[in-house]
Write a protein that holds these residues in place. Structure first.
Motif, PDB file in Angstrom:
ATOM      1  N   ASN A 105       0.842  -1.205   0.000  1.00 12.68           N
ATOM      2  CA  ASN A 105       0.000   0.000   0.000  1.00 12.68           C
ATOM      3  C   ASN A 105       0.874   1.251   0.000  1.00 12.68           C
ATOM      4  O   ASN A 105       1.858   1.333   0.746  1.00 12.68           O
ATOM      5  N   TYR A 106       0.487   2.206  -0.831  1.00 15.98           N
ATOM      6  CA  TYR A 106       1.251   3.447  -0.968  1.00 15.98           C
ATOM      7  C   TYR A 106       0.325   4.644  -0.777  1.00 15.98           C
ATOM      8  O   TYR A 106      -0.874   4.570  -1.050  1.00 15.98           O
ATOM      9  N   ARG A 107       0.893   5.734  -0.332  1.00 15.61           N
ATOM     10  CA  ARG A 107       0.156   7.000  -0.224  1.00 15.61           C
ATOM     11  C   ARG A 107       0.929   8.074  -0.979  1.00 15.61           C
ATOM     12  O   ARG A 107       2.120   8.295  -0.741  1.00 15.61           O
ATOM     13  N   TYR A 108       0.232   8.748  -1.887  1.00 21.08           N
ATOM     14  CA  TYR A 108       0.846   9.791  -2.691  1.00 21.08           C
ATOM     15  C   TYR A 108       0.056  11.087  -2.589  1.00 21.08           C
ATOM     16  O   TYR A 108      -1.154  11.076  -2.315  1.00 21.08           O
ATOM     17  N   ILE A 109       0.745  12.171  -2.824  1.00 18.84           N
ATOM     18  CA  ILE A 109       0.076  13.467  -2.916  1.00 18.84           C
ATOM     19  C   ILE A 109      -0.622  13.557  -4.270  1.00 18.84           C
ATOM     20  O   ILE A 109      -0.039  13.227  -5.299  1.00 18.84           O
ATOM     21  N   LYS A 110      -1.857  13.989  -4.239  1.00 19.00           N
ATOM     22  CA  LYS A 110      -2.654  14.077  -5.456  1.00 19.00           C
ATOM     23  C   LYS A 110      -1.970  14.974  -6.488  1.00 19.00           C
ATOM     24  O   LYS A 110      -1.440  16.040  -6.150  1.00 19.00           O
ATOM     25  N   ASN A 111      -1.966  14.527  -7.722  1.00 17.92           N
ATOM     26  CA  ASN A 111      -1.387  15.224  -8.881  1.00 17.92           C
ATOM     27  C   ASN A 111       0.133  15.188  -8.918  1.00 17.92           C
ATOM     28  O   ASN A 111       0.737  15.792  -9.815  1.00 17.92           O
ATOM     29  N   SER A 112       0.775  14.489  -7.982  1.00 13.90           N
ATOM     30  CA  SER A 112       2.238  14.417  -8.045  1.00 13.90           C
ATOM     31  C   SER A 112       2.700  13.548  -9.213  1.00 13.90           C
ATOM     32  O   SER A 112       3.881  13.567  -9.559  1.00 13.90           O
ATOM     33  N   ASN A 113       1.778  12.816  -9.811  1.00 10.86           N
ATOM     34  CA  ASN A 113       2.135  12.028 -10.994  1.00 10.86           C
ATOM     35  C   ASN A 113       2.228  12.885 -12.240  1.00 10.86           C
ATOM     36  O   ASN A 113       2.735  12.441 -13.273  1.00 10.86           O
ATOM     37  N   THR A 114       1.761  14.123 -12.156  1.00  9.82           N
ATOM     38  CA  THR A 114       1.825  15.016 -13.322  1.00  9.82           C
ATOM     39  C   THR A 114       2.432  16.379 -13.004  1.00  9.82           C
ATOM     40  O   THR A 114       2.689  17.166 -13.912  1.00  9.82           O
ATOM     41  N   THR A 115       2.672  16.663 -11.731  1.00 11.09           N
ATOM     42  CA  THR A 115       3.091  18.005 -11.310  1.00 11.09           C
ATOM     43  C   THR A 115       4.427  17.939 -10.583  1.00 11.09           C
ATOM     44  O   THR A 115       4.660  17.025  -9.789  1.00 11.09           O
ATOM     45  N   SER A 116       5.297  18.909 -10.830  1.00 13.75           N
ATOM     46  CA  SER A 116       6.611  18.924 -10.182  1.00 13.75           C
ATOM     47  C   SER A 116       6.474  19.187  -8.692  1.00 13.75           C
ATOM     48  O   SER A 116       5.474  19.747  -8.218  1.00 13.75           O
ATOM     49  N   ALA A 117       7.482  18.783  -7.942  1.00 14.27           N
ATOM     50  CA  ALA A 117       7.492  19.032  -6.504  1.00 14.27           C
ATOM     51  C   ALA A 117       7.412  20.522  -6.214  1.00 14.27           C
ATOM     52  O   ALA A 117       6.684  20.955  -5.307  1.00 14.27           O
ATOM     53  N   SER A 118       8.129  21.333  -6.984  1.00 10.78           N
ATOM     54  CA  SER A 118       8.094  22.785  -6.771  1.00 10.78           C
ATOM     55  C   SER A 118       6.695  23.344  -6.951  1.00 10.78           C
ATOM     56  O   SER A 118       6.233  24.185  -6.170  1.00 10.78           O
ATOM     57  N   ALA A 119       5.997  22.896  -7.990  1.00 11.62           N
ATOM     58  CA  ALA A 119       4.637  23.383  -8.236  1.00 11.62           C
ATOM     59  C   ALA A 119       3.686  22.946  -7.132  1.00 11.62           C
ATOM     60  O   ALA A 119       2.828  23.725  -6.692  1.00 11.62           O
TER      61      ALA A 119
END
Length: 355
Positions: A334-348
């Motif tokens: 099981n993983y937890r990710y920040i929403k939209n981090s698959n398309t958005t840079s960390a800076s953004a």
């Protein structure tokens, strides 16, 4: 009678450029708080002090993403010391300018990268006293957003100072320093001394101001992994997690969270940080970004959280997350990710949550 009109055709690319410029300008202005950037170590200023242009170097440092979204910068030279000329000749004049302009009347957020974290801590500890003694109003600094923070020092600085002062040297050390600092470094100067772990942790360690320090942690590899051999625990190839997470001690840690790994996997972390420096809150972690990537515009991979929903000047700062399961049976993870981090840079992602 015929009216003749002369039309000046505007090229489409000019329209697009103008729209982008307006969007960027509005984006910075739309924040409730002003953004002030503090950059990290500029290696070129150590290798070529006479050829350094501190202000231009500061602008170039942030050009990938943050320059057009910030309201001010505090630039400083790597060949000086934090409590020496960095404070007196660079930080102090800027603080006076910022106070007189009332830029921070409604609150400012310091966005730092790497050694900028250490500079910010010294500012937070001293700016009110300095400005009040000069008859000026202190800055209303409501938070710092510290990307790959080196406020806890870096073991690479310990190695560099030792090697460059002739105390120790071997081929592994030479290789690491060549990757990190470049082959032209011949002496340990300036902020390298301040970045030694023990030295860094002695600079303004307990500021009176209770400014929340939000941490954004990279855990990716660069320099072919050569520098990581000298860093404690997990690292981003320049600073170890004890520094970037904001740990109260310089030990070997694998994560900023006891329940989430830096790759987002939900699993008990026996080697997690269990005690933090005052008001330090690690929020974002990612094993996809390295030290020199997290403050740029390029997206490198998914990111996860360590802590969430931190109060900044009465406003909640947090990320929307989602859980994902891979495999099944014994292979289920099981993983937890920040929403939209698959398309958005960390800076953004970071910029979007600045209140």
């Amino acid at each position: 009678m015929n009216n003749t009109h002369t039309h000046k055709w505007i090229k489409p690319q000019h329209i697009v450029g103008a729209c982008l410029a307006m969007l960027m300008s509005f984006s910075a202005a739309s924040k409730d708080h002003k953004i002030i950037l503090i950059h990290g170590l500029q290696v070129s200023q150590i290798t070529n002090k006479s050829g350094s242009d501190v202000v231009n170097d500061g602008e170039t440092y942030w050009q990938s993403y943050w320059n057009n979204r910030a309201d001010e910068r505090i630039d400083w030279p790597a060949y000086e010391r934090v409590e020496g000329k960095i404070a007196t000749d660079w930080v102090w004049p800027k603080l006076k300018q910022l106070s007189r302009s009332n830029l921070c009347a409604d609150g400012c957020v310091l966005v730092t990268h790497s050694t900028g974290d250490l500079i910010a801590r010294h500012i937070i500890d001293n700016q009110a006293n300095w400005l009040e003694n000069a008859g000026l109003s202190p800055l209303n600094i409501v938070a710092t957003f510290d990307l790959a923070g080196a406020g806890g020092g870096s073991e690479l600085a310990d190695v560099a100072v030792s090697a460059l002062t002739g105390a120790s040297w071997n081929f592994a050390i030479d290789a690491a320093l060549r990757w990190w600092l470049g082959s032209d470094v011949t002496e340990a100067v300036g902020v390298l001394h301040d970045l030694k772990v023990n030295n860094a942790r002695k600079i303004s360690p307990f500021p009176d101001a209770r400014t929340p320090r939000l941490r954004f942690v990279a855990d990716g590899n660069e320099y072919l992994g050569i520098t990581g051999a000298f860093l404690k625990g997990n690292d981003d190839s320049v600073v170890a997690s004890h520094s970037s997470c904001g740990a109260s001690s310089a030990r070997s840690f694998g994560s900023c969270s006891s329940s989430i790994d830096t790759d987002g996997r939900l699993k008990s972390q026996s080697d997690a940080v269990n005690s933090f420096m005052p008001n330090h809150y690690p929020m974002m972690m990612s094993d996809s970004y390295s030290h020199n990537e997290i403050h740029n515009a390029q997206r490198k991979g998914n990111v996860t959280i360590a802590m969430n929903n931190i109060n900044v000047d009465g406003q909640n700062v947090g990320f929307n997350t989602f859980d994902q399961t891979t495999g099944s049976w014994f292979w289920k993870k099981n993983y937890r990710y920040i929403k939209n981090s698959n398309t958005t840079s960390a800076s953004a992602l970071i910029y979007n949550v600045i209140p």
